[in-house]
Design a protein around this motif. Structure first.
Motif, PDB file in Angstrom:
ATOM      1  N   GLN A   1       0.816  -1.214   0.000  1.00 31.27           N
ATOM      2  CA  GLN A   1       0.000   0.000   0.000  1.00 31.27           C
ATOM      3  C   GLN A   1       0.850   1.263   0.000  1.00 31.27           C
ATOM      4  OE1 GLN A   1      -2.474  -0.551   3.457  1.00 31.27           O
ATOM      5  NE2 GLN A   1      -3.999  -1.758   2.352  1.00 31.27           N
ATOM      6  N   GLU A   2       1.996   1.233   0.665  1.00 29.98           N
ATOM      7  CA  GLU A   2       2.801   2.444   0.778  1.00 29.98           C
ATOM      8  C   GLU A   2       3.808   2.606  -0.353  1.00 29.98           C
ATOM      9  OE1 GLU A   2       5.477   4.750   4.135  1.00 29.98           O
ATOM     10  OE2 GLU A   2       3.604   3.765   4.608  1.00 29.98           O
ATOM     11  N   PHE A   3       4.420   1.493  -0.804  1.00 29.23           N
ATOM     12  CA  PHE A   3       5.501   1.597  -1.785  1.00 29.23           C
ATOM     13  C   PHE A   3       5.124   1.083  -3.171  1.00 29.23           C
ATOM     14  CE2 PHE A   3       7.575   1.171   2.403  1.00 29.23           C
ATOM     15  CZ  PHE A   3       8.250   2.370   2.425  1.00 29.23           C
ATOM     16  N   GLY A   4       4.039   0.368  -3.302  1.00 29.79           N
ATOM     17  CA  GLY A   4       3.602  -0.094  -4.613  1.00 29.79           C
ATOM     18  C   GLY A   4       3.983  -1.533  -4.885  1.00 29.79           C
ATOM     19  N   LEU A   5       3.472  -2.049  -6.002  1.00 25.57           N
ATOM     20  CA  LEU A   5       3.659  -3.455  -6.352  1.00 25.57           C
ATOM     21  C   LEU A   5       5.015  -3.736  -6.990  1.00 25.57           C
ATOM     22  CD1 LEU A   5       0.104  -4.171  -7.762  1.00 25.57           C
ATOM     23  CD2 LEU A   5       1.153  -5.295  -5.795  1.00 25.57           C
ATOM     24  N   ARG A   6       5.529  -2.770  -7.749  1.00 26.72           N
ATOM     25  CA  ARG A   6       6.804  -3.006  -8.456  1.00 26.72           C
ATOM     26  C   ARG A   6       7.947  -3.250  -7.469  1.00 26.72           C
ATOM     27  NH1 ARG A   6       8.725  -4.802 -13.287  1.00 26.72           N
ATOM     28  NH2 ARG A   6      10.643  -3.772 -13.891  1.00 26.72           N
ATOM     29  N   PRO A   7       8.208  -2.367  -6.512  1.00 22.47           N
ATOM     30  CA  PRO A   7       9.271  -2.663  -5.549  1.00 22.47           C
ATOM     31  C   PRO A   7       8.957  -3.889  -4.695  1.00 22.47           C
ATOM     32  CG  PRO A   7       8.082  -0.667  -4.936  1.00 22.47           C
ATOM     33  CD  PRO A   7       7.643  -1.024  -6.310  1.00 22.47           C
ATOM     34  N   PHE A   8       7.681  -4.090  -4.370  1.00 21.18           N
ATOM     35  CA  PHE A   8       7.293  -5.281  -3.598  1.00 21.18           C
ATOM     36  C   PHE A   8       7.701  -6.557  -4.326  1.00 21.18           C
ATOM     37  CE2 PHE A   8       4.001  -8.601  -3.293  1.00 21.18           C
ATOM     38  CZ  PHE A   8       4.117  -8.946  -1.955  1.00 21.18           C
ATOM     39  N   ALA A   9       7.372  -6.638  -5.620  1.00 21.94           N
ATOM     40  CA  ALA A   9       7.650  -7.858  -6.381  1.00 21.94           C
ATOM     41  C   ALA A   9       9.147  -8.095  -6.537  1.00 21.94           C
ATOM     42  CB  ALA A   9       6.967  -7.768  -7.746  1.00 21.94           C
ATOM     43  N   LEU A  10       9.879  -7.078  -6.975  1.00 23.45           N
ATOM     44  CA  LEU A  10      11.284  -7.284  -7.306  1.00 23.45           C
ATOM     45  C   LEU A  10      12.168  -7.411  -6.068  1.00 23.45           C
ATOM     46  CD1 LEU A  10      11.634  -4.878 -10.354  1.00 23.45           C
ATOM     47  CD2 LEU A  10      11.483  -7.379 -10.358  1.00 23.45           C
ATOM     48  N   ILE A  11      11.889  -6.635  -5.039  1.00 28.33           N
ATOM     49  CA  ILE A  11      12.726  -6.709  -3.831  1.00 28.33           C
ATOM     50  C   ILE A  11      12.583  -8.072  -3.157  1.00 28.33           C
ATOM     51  CG2 ILE A  11      12.989  -5.813  -1.486  1.00 28.33           C
ATOM     52  CD1 ILE A  11      12.392  -3.029  -2.610  1.00 28.33           C
ATOM     53  N   PHE A  12      11.353  -8.529  -2.964  1.00 33.01           N
ATOM     54  CA  PHE A  12      11.167  -9.773  -2.225  1.00 33.01           C
ATOM     55  C   PHE A  12      11.495 -11.004  -3.061  1.00 33.01           C
ATOM     56  CE2 PHE A  12       8.757  -6.850   0.449  1.00 33.01           C
ATOM     57  CZ  PHE A  12       9.217  -7.224   1.701  1.00 33.01           C
ATOM     58  N   LEU A  13      11.253 -10.936  -4.358  1.00 34.78           N
ATOM     59  CA  LEU A  13      11.695 -12.046  -5.205  1.00 34.78           C
ATOM     60  C   LEU A  13      13.216 -12.119  -5.246  1.00 34.78           C
ATOM     61  CD1 LEU A  13       9.372 -12.243  -8.337  1.00 34.78           C
ATOM     62  CD2 LEU A  13       9.926 -14.082  -6.759  1.00 34.78           C
ATOM     63  N   GLY A  14      13.869 -10.958  -5.313  1.00 29.93           N
ATOM     64  CA  GLY A  14      15.334 -10.942  -5.272  1.00 29.93           C
ATOM     65  C   GLY A  14      15.872 -11.501  -3.966  1.00 29.93           C
ATOM     66  N   LEU A  15      15.244 -11.123  -2.850  1.00 30.09           N
ATOM     67  CA  LEU A  15      15.653 -11.671  -1.557  1.00 30.09           C
ATOM     68  C   LEU A  15      15.460 -13.180  -1.513  1.00 30.09           C
ATOM     69  CD1 LEU A  15      14.266  -9.058   1.005  1.00 30.09           C
ATOM     70  CD2 LEU A  15      16.673  -9.630   0.598  1.00 30.09           C
ATOM     71  N   TYR A  16      14.340 -13.646  -2.051  1.00 33.26           N
ATOM     72  CA  TYR A  16      14.076 -15.089  -2.047  1.00 33.26           C
ATOM     73  C   TYR A  16      15.135 -15.842  -2.847  1.00 33.26           C
ATOM     74  CZ  TYR A  16      11.508 -19.466  -2.509  1.00 33.26           C
ATOM     75  OH  TYR A  16      11.146 -20.790  -2.450  1.00 33.26           O
ATOM     76  N   ALA A  17      15.505 -15.299  -4.002  1.00 39.04           N
ATOM     77  CA  ALA A  17      16.544 -15.945  -4.813  1.00 39.04           C
ATOM     78  C   ALA A  17      17.882 -15.941  -4.081  1.00 39.04           C
ATOM     79  CB  ALA A  17      16.662 -15.234  -6.155  1.00 39.04           C
ATOM     80  N   ALA A  18      18.223 -14.824  -3.423  1.00 35.05           N
ATOM     81  CA  ALA A  18      19.497 -14.739  -2.698  1.00 35.05           C
ATOM     82  C   ALA A  18      19.539 -15.729  -1.535  1.00 35.05           C
ATOM     83  CB  ALA A  18      19.707 -13.310  -2.192  1.00 35.05           C
TER      84      ALA A  18
END
Length: 559
Positions: A112-129
């Motif tokens: 809600q605060e930062f949007g879907l784009r940073p939500f998707a890429l940040i957490f998917l990147g963390l999951y891959a790492a």
């Protein structure tokens, strides 16, 4: 390009990364606006883009579902590879659920605060790492830390699967898309058991993580390539949110640890269980007390305590308990009878097909006016199938359980979508602020409810195995001619390799003891099947009573 930014700034990696992660600005038409802040808009897409959204949804959903399924399906192999005892290996899937169950409280507000784009890429990147970090696990402590981090990083994948699937369907079928999106990750469990033997044969346990890493990297690339439509953002976080989350998340993690480990260390033998509950209950009470008096609560305690939502919670938790029949009882019985994942490829393929059929049937037959009916049907099917399984013997093998287990796999995915929509529609009727409360409730009911089901059925199986073993042992009389003949047959089978008659006789007794233990376990699993059938039947009758009472009240109001 921003005109007020200098050309030197535009070339910096930090600026490019920020632009890459920034949510797009979007002028929404009236029919395209998101249902609530944090969810994507609903524009019309051409067919090719809809297909791409659907494929990405399936990829992300299976990636998230396999995150814990690959570990749960191969605990014995990982136990040997990492040199862990049964209690230590049980911590790995438990700690994943413990951190995964409550993190959505914050993730909803993050969107809600930062949007879907940073939500998707940040957490998917963390999951891959974090998945990559699994390759360097060498001992129990590092494995535990990595699995805990993976549980938190993997939580957003189910939401992304749901949002991408919603974009793949026309606007008039968006509710059907919700059913499909929530069902896709559930199909990962039979898939994990179906192909994990081949992965383990390649390079033992590290291949599991390499496969998971490959899926995670593909998901990152796919999500980066095809964005979700942006959302409407608003200021969401408040300082008290983090206080509530700390208390609530810690309490949920402690409850998950107790449920996941209780049957291994046994409930009354481990003092840490008592201390965990002593700490968890006050923390949960404090979190609810804080939320009860807030103007904008994370957890709306008044709504969560309403009769409608309490009934929903009872039915959902009972459904998760009885559906544990498949993951614990059926697989456990086949394991006791000497079958493992290598020999059950066809069995798990059929379960996968039945699970996929359940998702499809649930979406096709969806009726928002009758959301309780598919839940009642699914639980009724479990009751019938579990009762049929209760007649298993030591001669039972996977083919004899194909039909009943396919019925349960079908029921497991058939009920989930309508159950989610039942709670979500009631939350939206009260206002979008209630969605966070519902997400917290639904996450706990499904994640911790699954642990509770396995804990309950596992404990009951252990108790019944001891009772059956004692009864069988008491009935074995060495002077009985049949028992004597069985001992002699066991000894005769060892005559070529054991020359000492006394040792042969002792080995014959040991073989008879192993047979008695196996039969006691089979009888115990039959008792578990009967318990599941009884609980499912009781839940079915409870739902039937609720529906009959509602219809009677409607007729009375019309009269």
């Amino acid at each position: 390009m921003d005109t007020h930014v200098s050309s030197s700034t535009l070339l910096t990696p930090w600026y490019r990364l920020r632009r890459f992660l920034t949510e797009q600005e979007w002028e929404f038409a009236a029919h395209e606006r998101p249902v609530m802040p944090g969810s994507p808009g609903s524009p019309d897409h051409p067919l090719r883009r809809q297909i791409a959204y659907a494929l990405i949804a399936v990829l992300v959903g299976l990636t998230g579902g396999l995150g814990n399924s690959l570990i749960s399906a191969n605990t014995y192999q990982l136990q040997g590879a990492l040199g862990l005892d049964p209690v230590e290996i049980a911590w790995l899937p438990t700690i994943y659920v413990a951190t995964n169950a409550s993190i959505n409280l914050l993730l909803v507000k993050f969107r809600q605060e930062f949007g879907l784009r940073p939500f998707a890429l940040i957490f998917l990147g963390l999951y891959a790492a974090i998945t990559f970090a699994h390759l360097f696990v060498l001992d129990f402590s590092t494995a535990l830390i990595v699995r805990a981090a993976s549980g938190m990083a993997g939580a957003p994948l189910s939401s992304l699967c749901l949002y991408y699937m919603m974009q793949a369907f026309p606007a008039k079928w968006r509710l059907k898309a919700v059913v499909v999106g929530i069902g896709v990750p559930q199909c990962a469990t039979p898939l994990a058991r179906m192909f994990s033997p081949d992965l383990l044969a390649m390079s033992q346990w590290r291949t599991l993580y390499l496969f998971e890493l490959g899926l995670a990297l593909l998901s990152v690339a796919a999500v980066a390539l095809l964005r979700l439509p942006p959302t409407v953002r608003q200021k969401a976080f408040e300082p008290l949110d983090f206080v509530t989350f700390t208390l609530y998340g810690s309490a949920v993690a402690l409850f998950a640890a107790v449920l996941g480990l209780g049957r291994y260390v046994w409930w009354t033998n481990a003092t840490w269980i008592a201390w965990a509950l002593i700490a968890a209950i006050p923390m949960l009470a404090a979190a609810l007390l804080i939320e009860h008096h807030r103007a904008n609560p994370l957890l709306n305690t008044r709504w969560l305590g309403s009769a409608d939502i309490l009934r929903f919670a009872v039915v959902t938790i009972m459904a998760r308990i009885v559906l544990s029949e498949q993951t614990f009882a059926a697989v456990g019985l086949l394991t006791v009878l000497g079958q493992n994942n290598d020999q059950l490829g066809t069995f798990f393929l059929l379960l996968f097909l039945a699970s996929a059929a359940g998702v499809a049937a649930s979406a096709i037959t969806l009726n928002v006016e009758k959301l309780a009916h598919p839940v009642m049907l699914a639980i009724g099917l479990v009751a019938v199938a579990a009762w049929a399984d209760s007649y298993s013997t030591s001669l039972t093998r996977a083919p004899q359980m194909y039909l009943t287990q396919m019925v349960i796999a079908f029921a497991g995915t058939f009920f989930l979508g309508p159950s989610l929509l039942f709670g979500m529609t009631r939350a939206l009727q009260q206002g979008s602020g209630h969605i966070i409360s519902f997400v917290a409730l639904f996450g706990i009911l499904n994640s911790v409810g699954g642990l509770a089901g396995t804990a309950m059925l596992g404990s009951y199986q252990t108790i019944r195995e001891k009772a059956n073993s004692a009864a069988i042992t008491q009935a074995v009389d060495p002077t009985d001619p049949i028992v004597t003949q069985r001992l002699q047959a066991g000894s005769a089978g060892l005559a070529r390799v054991v020359g000492d008659p006394a040792l042969r006789s002792a080995e014959g007794g040991a073989l008879l003891s192993q047979t008695a233990t196996r039969e006691a376990n089979v009888l115990a699993y039959d008792d578990v099947f009967r318990l599941v059938a009884a609980l499912a039947a009781a839940t079915f009758l409870y739902l039937l009573f609720l529906l009959a009472r509602r219809r009677w009240r409607e007729r009375r109001a019309l009269a």
